[in-house]
Design an enzyme around this catalytic site. Structure first.
Site, PDB file in Angstrom:
ATOM      1  N   CYS A  83       5.323  88.933 -90.122  1.00 55.18           N
ATOM      2  CA  CYS A  83       5.015  89.255 -88.731  1.00 55.18           C
ATOM      3  C   CYS A  83       4.364  90.634 -88.616  1.00 55.18           C
ATOM      4  O   CYS A  83       3.409  90.942 -89.312  1.00 55.18           O
ATOM      5  CB  CYS A  83       6.292  89.134 -87.905  1.00 55.18           C
ATOM      6  SG  CYS A  83       6.035  88.966 -86.133  1.00 55.18           S
ATOM      7  N   HIS A  84       4.899  91.523 -87.747  1.00 50.94           N
ATOM      8  CA  HIS A  84       4.338  92.862 -87.598  1.00 50.94           C
ATOM      9  C   HIS A  84       4.571  93.735 -88.821  1.00 50.94           C
ATOM     10  O   HIS A  84       3.950  94.801 -88.951  1.00 50.94           O
ATOM     11  CB  HIS A  84       4.927  93.542 -86.360  1.00 50.94           C
ATOM     12  CG  HIS A  84       4.426  92.979 -85.077  1.00 50.94           C
ATOM     13  ND1 HIS A  84       5.113  91.995 -84.385  1.00 50.94           N
ATOM     14  CD2 HIS A  84       3.297  93.231 -84.357  1.00 50.94           C
ATOM     15  CE1 HIS A  84       4.432  91.674 -83.291  1.00 50.94           C
ATOM     16  NE2 HIS A  84       3.326  92.403 -83.253  1.00 50.94           N
ATOM     17  N   GLU A 135      -0.101  88.003 -80.010  1.00 48.33           N
ATOM     18  CA  GLU A 135       0.059  89.264 -79.275  1.00 48.33           C
ATOM     19  C   GLU A 135      -0.206  89.046 -77.792  1.00 48.33           C
ATOM     20  O   GLU A 135       0.491  89.595 -76.926  1.00 48.33           O
ATOM     21  CB  GLU A 135      -0.899  90.305 -79.851  1.00 48.33           C
ATOM     22  CG  GLU A 135      -0.403  91.732 -79.788  1.00 48.33           C
ATOM     23  CD  GLU A 135       0.780  92.013 -80.696  1.00 48.33           C
ATOM     24  OE1 GLU A 135       1.924  91.956 -80.190  1.00 48.33           O
ATOM     25  OE2 GLU A 135       0.578  92.308 -81.879  1.00 48.33           O
TER      26      GLU A 135
END
Length: 229
Positions: free
Chosen positions: A133-134, A164
């Site tokens: 993910c991030h 996002e």
């Protein structure tokens, strides 16, 4: 057998706002669950060491396995309240570094030189760079000794621009993963938003979103088992 170094954020809020963020619990807990099943040891580190905040939105995406890890005193002590500082980490102890997500990482992962050096040392000595993910933010700016980005010409994935937008954070985040990844020479791949997707390119393993954690972990566990690390 060497261990896995799990990297978590210290950021408590979206920069410039009063909205809380932090670690997405499942991205640490599910990964830990898979390592526990495989008998692989691990440590936790964060840019500042110590306390790791939880992203409140992530608490809406838990199940029994995640809560079981969350209730484990060892996880709470080592993974949420007393994480190591980078200076306390010896890269030689690890065969992989795993970057967890939650939006907070976008502010304290990308330019942390200490963590970059640790990751580079692990990778240089035949270790693995892993993210979900991030957490990809931790991989984007790591360079080798010649100044080349480690992700250059590698297929990687992470939280997408579409995701996002759906999360309502496109205007808040300091950069978009796909744009920075491609700027630094990576081949950014993705599937439909919020679908499990994990890929391995050489010794780099990445997952697209919070639903990809176990797939990422299993790819790494398979490498660790076969490689005898």
């Amino acid at each position: 057998m060497k261990k896995v170094l799990i990297v978590e954020t210290n950021v408590t809020r979206y920069k410039g706002t009063k909205e809380a963020t932090g670690l997405w619990l499942g991205e640490a807990a599910e990964f830990v669950d898979e390592l526990n099943k495989a008998g692989i040891d691990y440590d936790f580190v964060s840019p500042k060491g110590g306390f790791v905040p939880l992203d409140p939105r992530g608490m809406n995406y838990t199940d029994e396995s995640i809560i079981s890890v969350y209730e484990d005193p060892d996880f709470v002590h080592r993974g949420l309240t007393n994480t190591l500082k980078p200076a306390e980490v010896n890269p030689d102890d690890y065969f992989a570094v795993y970057y967890t997500g939650g939006h907070g990482v976008m502010w304290d992962f990308p330019d942390n030189k200490e963590l970059q050096l640790i990751a580079k040392e692990i990778y240089t000595h035949d270790g693995y760079l892993v993210s979900v993910c991030h957490g990809i933010a931790g991989l984007l700016n790591i360079k080798d000794d010649n100044g080349n980005y480690l992700i250059a010409n590698k297929s990687i994935t992470g939280f997408t621009t579409a995701e996002e937008i759906l999360a309502g954070k496109k205007s808040v985040v300091p950069f978009l993963n796909k744009e920075l990844a491609e700027k630094n020479g990576a081949i950014f791949k993705k599937k439909r938003f919020y679908k499990d997707y994990a890929i391995k390119d050489g010794r780099i393993i990445t997952g697209q979103n919070p639903f990809s954690v176990r797939s990422v972990a299993k790819l790494l566990v398979n490498e660790g088992t076969l490689g005898g690390n």
